[in-house]
Design a protein around this motif. Structure first.
Motif, short mmCIF file in Angstrom:
data_model
loop_
_atom_site.label_atom_id
_atom_site.label_comp_id
_atom_site.label_asym_id
_atom_site.label_seq_id
_atom_site.Cartn_x
_atom_site.Cartn_y
_atom_site.Cartn_z
N GLU A 75 62.44 63.14 54.14
CA GLU A 75 62.09 63.05 52.75
C GLU A 75 62.40 64.61 52.42
O GLU A 75 63.03 64.65 51.28
CB GLU A 75 60.40 62.84 52.61
N THR A 76 61.85 65.48 53.12
CA THR A 76 62.41 66.94 52.51
C THR A 76 64.24 67.16 52.62
O THR A 76 64.55 67.67 51.74
CB THR A 76 61.92 67.80 53.64
N ILE A 81 69.29 68.20 49.81
CA ILE A 81 70.56 67.86 49.54
C ILE A 81 70.75 67.58 48.05
O ILE A 81 71.69 67.82 47.37
CB ILE A 81 70.85 66.45 50.30
N ALA A 82 69.83 66.84 47.52
CA ALA A 82 69.93 66.27 46.06
C ALA A 82 70.02 67.55 45.43
O ALA A 82 70.83 67.55 44.24
CB ALA A 82 68.94 65.32 45.71
N GLN A 83 68.87 68.30 45.47
CA GLN A 83 68.85 69.61 44.64
C GLN A 83 70.22 70.57 44.79
O GLN A 83 70.66 71.06 43.76
CB GLN A 83 67.83 70.40 45.25
N ARG A 84 70.72 70.41 45.97
CA ARG A 84 71.86 71.44 46.07
C ARG A 84 72.93 70.74 45.46
O ARG A 84 73.96 71.49 44.46
CB ARG A 84 72.27 71.53 47.64
N LEU A 85 73.43 69.44 45.47
CA LEU A 85 74.38 68.83 44.91
C LEU A 85 74.25 68.83 43.34
O LEU A 85 75.33 69.18 42.76
CB LEU A 85 74.33 67.42 45.20
N GLU A 114 65.57 56.92 51.02
CA GLU A 114 66.54 56.70 49.86
C GLU A 114 65.64 57.57 48.74
O GLU A 114 64.57 57.21 48.44
CB GLU A 114 66.71 55.38 49.67
N ILE A 115 66.58 58.33 48.06
CA ILE A 115 66.19 58.64 46.71
C ILE A 115 66.97 58.67 45.54
O ILE A 115 68.19 58.68 45.85
CB ILE A 115 65.62 60.26 46.86
#
Length: 119
Positions: A75-76, A81-85, A114-115
């Motif tokens: 989850e972390t 990854i999403a924040q970085r992208l 999945e997020i």
């Protein structure tokens, strides 16, 4: 507004992820699927890679984020990854990201998280 979806499917890599003791000692395989919605703000130039979001850069960022340090929870890792992208690629308007551990259990193909997030 016109949107393009970039899809990365079945990216396989080894990473240090997991909260259990044996997961802390060694890498384990991860499978990553990602979809990126990109707002199309100008015409694509077939002779200029800079007229589109280069999916090689997306792949490199995901790999680097997954392999930089141990993370306890999937989850972390998905959130990181999403924040970085979103931070590194301003053209991305939405992300759907799935990370699976194919070796987590012997009686199923994989377990994962999945997020989905939008700007």
């Amino acid at each position: 507004m016109l949107t393009r979806r970039i899809i990365l499917s079945g990216l396989a890599l080894d990473a240090r992820v997991g909260i259990l003791e044996h997961e802390r000692r060694a890498t384990q395989p991860l499978h990553i699927d990602a979809e990126f919605d990109v707002d199309i703000t100008h015409k694509t130039d077939d002779h200029d890679i800079h007229s589109v979001l280069d999916y090689r850069s997306l792949r490199e960022a995901i790999i680097e984020q997954c392999t930089r340090a141990h993370v306890n929870l999937l989850e972390t890792l998905t959130e990181q990854i999403a924040q970085r992208l979103l931070a590194d690629f301003p053209d991305i308007s939405a992300i759907k990201l799935r990370i699976s551990k194919p070796m987590a259990f012997s009686d199923c193909a994989a377990v994962g998280v999945e997020i989905q997030t939008r700007r």
